[in-house]
Design a protein around this motif. Structure first.
Motif, PDB file in Angstrom:
ATOM      1  N   THR A  34       0.881  -1.180   0.000  1.00 47.19           N
ATOM      2  CA  THR A  34       0.000   0.000   0.000  1.00 47.19           C
ATOM      3  C   THR A  34       0.915   1.226   0.000  1.00 47.19           C
ATOM      4  O   THR A  34       2.063   1.146   0.408  1.00 47.19           O
ATOM      5  CB  THR A  34      -0.926   0.029   1.234  1.00 47.19           C
ATOM      6  OG1 THR A  34      -0.139   0.266   2.399  1.00 47.19           O
ATOM      7  CG2 THR A  34      -1.712  -1.260   1.399  1.00 47.19           C
ATOM      8  N   ARG A  62      -4.816   4.048  -5.589  1.00 48.08           N
ATOM      9  CA  ARG A  62      -6.156   4.642  -5.564  1.00 48.08           C
ATOM     10  C   ARG A  62      -6.671   4.825  -6.992  1.00 48.08           C
ATOM     11  O   ARG A  62      -5.877   5.152  -7.897  1.00 48.08           O
ATOM     12  CB  ARG A  62      -6.117   5.994  -4.849  1.00 48.08           C
ATOM     13  CG  ARG A  62      -5.998   5.771  -3.349  1.00 48.08           C
ATOM     14  CD  ARG A  62      -6.483   6.954  -2.599  1.00 48.08           C
ATOM     15  NE  ARG A  62      -5.420   7.945  -2.402  1.00 48.08           N
ATOM     16  CZ  ARG A  62      -5.540   8.953  -1.557  1.00 48.08           C
ATOM     17  NH1 ARG A  62      -6.668   9.118  -0.888  1.00 48.08           N
ATOM     18  NH2 ARG A  62      -4.553   9.809  -1.394  1.00 48.08           N
ATOM     19  N   TYR A  98      -6.714  -1.575  -8.016  1.00 53.25           N
ATOM     20  CA  TYR A  98      -7.214  -0.251  -7.644  1.00 53.25           C
ATOM     21  C   TYR A  98      -8.089  -0.365  -6.409  1.00 53.25           C
ATOM     22  O   TYR A  98      -8.962  -1.231  -6.328  1.00 53.25           O
ATOM     23  CB  TYR A  98      -7.961   0.389  -8.821  1.00 53.25           C
ATOM     24  CG  TYR A  98      -6.981   0.761  -9.912  1.00 53.25           C
ATOM     25  CD1 TYR A  98      -6.222   1.926  -9.801  1.00 53.25           C
ATOM     26  CD2 TYR A  98      -6.749  -0.082 -11.005  1.00 53.25           C
ATOM     27  CE1 TYR A  98      -5.262   2.248 -10.758  1.00 53.25           C
ATOM     28  CE2 TYR A  98      -5.797   0.236 -11.967  1.00 53.25           C
ATOM     29  CZ  TYR A  98      -5.057   1.399 -11.831  1.00 53.25           C
ATOM     30  OH  TYR A  98      -4.103   1.709 -12.774  1.00 53.25           O
ATOM     31  N   ASP A 156      -9.012   1.819  -2.282  1.00 52.96           N
ATOM     32  CA  ASP A 156      -8.822   2.971  -1.401  1.00 52.96           C
ATOM     33  C   ASP A 156      -9.053   2.486   0.023  1.00 52.96           C
ATOM     34  O   ASP A 156     -10.047   1.803   0.297  1.00 52.96           O
ATOM     35  CB  ASP A 156      -9.854   4.047  -1.793  1.00 52.96           C
ATOM     36  CG  ASP A 156      -9.593   5.367  -1.081  1.00 52.96           C
ATOM     37  OD1 ASP A 156      -9.213   5.351   0.110  1.00 52.96           O
ATOM     38  OD2 ASP A 156      -9.777   6.414  -1.724  1.00 52.96           O
TER      39      ASP A 156
END
Ligand SMILES: NC(=O)c1ccc[n+]([C@@H]2O[C@H](COP(=O)([O-])OP(=O)(O)OC[C@H]3O[C@@H](n4cnc5c(N)ncnc54)[C@H](OP(=O)(O)O)[C@@H]3O)[C@@H](O)[C@H]2O)c1
Length: 333
Positions: A16, A42, A61, A63
């Motif tokens: 991450t 993101r 992808y 978040d």
């Protein structure tokens, strides 16, 4: 040589913060070591890799503030690096939201990691003594560590002060101020002691933890070989660049005013400058050095780390139109 190596057979690693200062460099380090990495990016961003990697990373992808996007990212992973923070934005209002966002992001990730049965996590947070009245930023970094360690996943925490490397927010503040101002009028907190560390050493510790099993589930302070004040760091930068600079202490400068002033002179947004500046009041020195026994590496002195950062800036697009010559004497390299 790193102690007690685990088998180097393919490990599924989730990274991450892969678009960030540390995350992107760690991606290259892991790739060099032969690991295959899945990057969480993101949806609004893309992973811009100017130098090709040996192995194309997998991009997912997602978040951290969108819990529904996390199970897919964590599926089948053995280890996750947590290299995310939410500071940023150009306004004070955006700035103040970072603690809540970071708490939420860490809770979402811990929950998703527990559900996915992730075995291990490695988080890079900030140094700072909890008996001191910590700044919002440093307190938030420690809170994130506690949230992650409270889950079922064995979480390693590394705690660092300023990381010296091209593109690192704290280092860029020093760089722009010293490059642009012959006389630096500084509030008294520039004399607070800290133990900065070179980015190269941070990457060795982050990747070393993957291979040193005894780091699993434990916390370590990581720092360079020198304890210096921020004023010392500015003087070292000036020396390495061959610049004549004076640092003059001025009493009673309100924190917000200094942050806006720094923001005007550097490309670093107010939303990052203010929490970082507030944190300079706190001493950031290692309480213990156990990691040095487990992952023995050569620690770079700050002059050499600054020189490496400048060499990297000179190769890249760099926003500062100065000639990035380095005047570091041979004996300090
Ligand atoms: N830099 C230093 O001097 C320093 C010193 C000590 C500790 N650390 C620690 O090192 C870690 C990484 O810092 P850094 O300097 O690499 O920061 P950075 O360059 O600002 O990178 C932050 C990363 O977090 C990502 N991110 C933010 N919010 C996210 C979200 N909601 N979901 C997914 N990703 C998100 C960003 O992605 P986008 O590209 O999408 O914004 C970016 O990749 C942090 O934990 C920091 O506290 C840094």
């Amino acid at each position: 040589m790193i102690g007690k190596k685990e088998d180097m057979s393919p490990k599924n690693i989730l990274l991450t913060g892969a678009t960030g200062f540390i995350g992107k460099r760690l991606l290259y380090r892991l790739d060099e070591k032969g690991y295959r990495v899945r990057c969480l990016v993101r949806p609004s961003e893309s992973l811009d890799l100017k130098i090709p990697l040996r192995h194309e990373p997998e991009i997912i992808y997602g978040d951290l503030l969108d819990p529904a996007s996390l199970p897919k990212a964590l599926e089948g992973m053995d280890v996750a690096y947590y290299l995310v923070h939410s500071m940023g934005g150009r306004s004070i209002r955006q700035t103040l939201a970072f603690e809540e966002k970071d708490r939420q992001a860490a809770e979402n990730f811990r929950r998703a990691a527990d559900l996915a049965g992730l075995p291990r996590m490695i988080y890079l947070g900030g140094l700072g003594d909890i008996t001191d009245k910590l700044s919002h930023h440093l307190a938030s970094r420690q809170e994130v560590g506690r949230i992650l360690q409270a889950g079922k996943v064995q979480t390693t925490i590394l705690r660092a002060a300023v990381i010296v490397g091209a593109g690192g927010a704290a280092f860029e503040i020093v760089r722009y101020l010293v490059e642009r101002l012959p006389v630096l009028l500084c509030p008294k907190w520039v004399y607070t002691e800290s133990q900065p560390i070179a980015i190269d050493n941070v990457l060795s510790y982050l990747s070393g933890c993957l291979e040193a099993q005894e780091t699993t589930g434990r916390s370590f302070d990581i720092g360079g070989p020198q304890i210096v004040s921020y004023a010392d760091l500015m003087r070292m930068y000036a020396r390495v660049r061959g610049l004549k600079r004076s640092i003059v202490g001025v009493p009673m400068v309100p924190m917000k005013l200094s942050a806006y002033w720094v923001n005007m002179l550097t490309p670093v947004p107010a939303g990052v400058v203010l929490p970082l500046a507030e944190g300079l009041r706190n001493k950031a020195i290692c309480r213990e050095n156990e990691i040095r026994e487990i992952i023995p590496i050569r620690l770079l002195n700050m002059e050499a780390a600054i020189c490496d950062a400048l060499a990297e800036e000179a190769q890249g697009p760099g926003k500062l139109l100065s000639q990035q010559a380095c005047f570091l004497p041979e004996d300090l390299k």
